[in-house]
Write a protein that holds these residues in place. Sequence first.
Motif, short mmCIF file in Angstrom:
data_model
loop_
_atom_site.label_atom_id
_atom_site.label_comp_id
_atom_site.label_asym_id
_atom_site.label_seq_id
_atom_site.Cartn_x
_atom_site.Cartn_y
_atom_site.Cartn_z
N LEU A 1 0.68 -1.26 0.01
CA LEU A 1 0.20 -0.03 -0.13
C LEU A 1 0.99 1.46 -0.02
CD1 LEU A 1 -2.70 -0.90 2.63
CD2 LEU A 1 -3.05 -0.88 0.01
N VAL A 2 2.05 1.36 0.64
CA VAL A 2 2.88 2.38 0.77
C VAL A 2 3.44 2.60 -0.38
CG1 VAL A 2 5.04 3.15 2.00
CG2 VAL A 2 3.10 2.36 3.37
N ARG A 3 3.97 1.40 -0.77
CA ARG A 3 4.80 1.53 -2.16
C ARG A 3 4.01 2.04 -3.26
NH1 ARG A 3 7.00 -2.86 -1.25
NH2 ARG A 3 5.50 -4.29 -2.22
N HIS A 4 2.85 1.87 -3.52
CA HIS A 4 1.82 2.17 -4.49
C HIS A 4 1.21 3.40 -4.29
CE1 HIS A 4 1.78 -1.18 -7.20
NE2 HIS A 4 1.92 -2.07 -6.10
N GLN A 5 1.53 4.12 -3.02
CA GLN A 5 1.41 5.44 -2.76
C GLN A 5 -0.38 5.74 -2.59
OE1 GLN A 5 3.06 8.08 -5.60
NE2 GLN A 5 5.06 7.68 -4.60
N VAL A 6 -0.88 4.49 -2.02
CA VAL A 6 -2.14 4.67 -1.58
C VAL A 6 -2.42 5.40 -0.40
CG1 VAL A 6 -4.30 2.94 -0.78
CG2 VAL A 6 -2.61 2.23 -2.62
N GLN A 7 -3.47 6.28 -0.45
CA GLN A 7 -3.87 7.08 0.68
C GLN A 7 -4.52 6.59 1.69
OE1 GLN A 7 -2.78 10.87 0.70
NE2 GLN A 7 -1.28 9.65 -0.39
N VAL B 1 -4.03 -0.67 25.22
CA VAL B 1 -5.27 -0.96 24.93
C VAL B 1 -5.13 -2.38 24.03
CG1 VAL B 1 -6.65 1.07 24.61
CG2 VAL B 1 -5.36 0.58 22.59
N VAL B 2 -6.10 -3.05 24.09
CA VAL B 2 -5.94 -4.36 23.25
C VAL B 2 -7.00 -4.33 22.26
CG1 VAL B 2 -6.12 -6.91 23.44
CG2 VAL B 2 -5.03 -5.61 24.98
N THR B 3 -6.55 -4.79 20.92
CA THR B 3 -7.68 -4.93 20.12
C THR B 3 -7.39 -6.19 19.19
OG1 THR B 3 -8.81 -3.92 18.18
CG2 THR B 3 -6.13 -3.43 18.37
N GLN B 4 -8.45 -6.81 18.47
CA GLN B 4 -8.36 -7.86 17.87
C GLN B 4 -8.03 -7.54 16.27
OE1 GLN B 4 -12.09 -9.92 18.58
NE2 GLN B 4 -10.99 -11.04 20.30
N ASP B 5 -8.14 -6.38 15.89
CA ASP B 5 -7.99 -6.15 14.32
C ASP B 5 -7.25 -4.83 14.11
OD1 ASP B 5 -9.84 -4.12 15.01
OD2 ASP B 5 -11.53 -5.24 14.43
N VAL B 6 -6.82 -4.47 12.74
CA VAL B 6 -6.27 -3.34 12.53
C VAL B 6 -7.23 -2.71 11.81
CG1 VAL B 6 -4.39 -2.30 11.35
CG2 VAL B 6 -3.83 -4.18 12.82
N ASP B 7 -7.68 -1.39 12.10
CA ASP B 7 -8.57 -0.71 11.21
C ASP B 7 -8.13 0.38 10.20
OD1 ASP B 7 -10.82 -1.72 12.54
OD2 ASP B 7 -10.67 -0.36 14.03
N LEU B 8 -8.04 0.18 8.91
CA LEU B 8 -7.64 1.13 7.86
C LEU B 8 -8.54 2.07 7.30
CD1 LEU B 8 -5.22 -1.38 6.22
CD2 LEU B 8 -4.71 0.08 7.92
N TRP B 9 -8.42 3.26 6.99
CA TRP B 9 -9.26 4.40 6.46
C TRP B 9 -8.62 4.62 5.20
CZ3 TRP B 9 -10.61 9.62 8.95
CH2 TRP B 9 -11.85 9.95 8.49
N PHE B 10 -9.26 4.57 4.13
CA PHE B 10 -8.79 4.83 2.75
C PHE B 10 -9.33 6.00 2.24
CE2 PHE B 10 -7.69 0.44 3.19
CZ PHE B 10 -6.79 0.31 2.71
N GLU B 11 -8.64 6.87 1.48
CA GLU B 11 -9.08 8.11 0.77
C GLU B 11 -10.47 7.66 -0.23
OE1 GLU B 11 -7.72 12.20 -0.95
OE2 GLU B 11 -6.47 10.41 -1.49
N PHE C 1 -11.67 12.37 5.17
CA PHE C 1 -10.47 11.71 5.19
C PHE C 1 -9.61 12.75 5.06
CE2 PHE C 1 -6.98 9.77 3.14
CZ PHE C 1 -6.72 8.70 3.66
N GLY C 2 -9.53 13.64 3.95
CA GLY C 2 -8.31 14.42 3.73
C GLY C 2 -8.24 15.45 4.80
N ASP C 3 -9.08 15.70 5.63
CA ASP C 3 -8.79 16.93 6.74
C ASP C 3 -8.35 16.14 7.75
OD1 ASP C 3 -10.53 19.02 5.42
OD2 ASP C 3 -12.17 18.55 6.41
N GLU C 4 -8.58 14.90 7.97
CA GLU C 4 -8.03 13.95 8.97
C GLU C 4 -6.46 13.63 8.78
OE1 GLU C 4 -9.15 14.31 11.90
OE2 GLU C 4 -11.00 14.87 11.70
N PHE C 5 -6.47 13.35 7.52
CA PHE C 5 -5.07 12.84 7.07
C PHE C 5 -3.78 13.90 7.06
CE2 PHE C 5 -2.12 11.62 3.40
CZ PHE C 5 -1.71 10.36 3.74
#
Length: 173
Positions: free
Chosen positions: A18-24, A40-50, A99-103
């Motif tokens: 994802l990083v190499r392909h410059q995905v936001q 904190v403990v979590t069972q998953d990784v959450d990803l937010w995409f543009e 997304f853009g504002d937070e990114f």
Amino acid sequence: MAEVLPLSETELRLLASLVRHQVQFMVVGLSAAALQGAPVVTQDVDLWFEHLGDPRLSEALREVGAAYVPPFGLNPPMLASRGSEPFDVVLRMDGLGSFGDEFRHAIEVQVGGLRLKVLPLARILASKEAANRPKDRLVLPVLRDALIGRTASLRKTSRTRHRQARRTVGKRR
């Protein structure tokens, strides 16, 4: 010391693609909080995409044999790959801007040799407060304490750098 967010080689390869392909994208939720030192403990990784329709996302997934899995039943959309736990795909964050504002205000965190954009702890807290789900209300005190600790730590680091800079300037005179 163990990684704060232990990821398999397959998961790291997916993130690297994802990083190499410059995905936001950015890491959000409790996994992002853990990366910033929240206990904190979590069972998953959450990803937010543009943009989920970004062709670079498709290319990045194809490169590592992963796929987008649309939402079904009560399950959120995911990125899945053989040999790894799926990453949850977040479509919106309660109480936050676009997304853009937070990114633009995301911080960078080192994970397994990668520099990933991560939603800041204060914004995670704001989103959890706005969502107001029972599971979110349970973690609010922990996130607040972590934010206070992180803020104090950043202030101390800033003061130390300021003192060091003053000493350096003083030596030059």
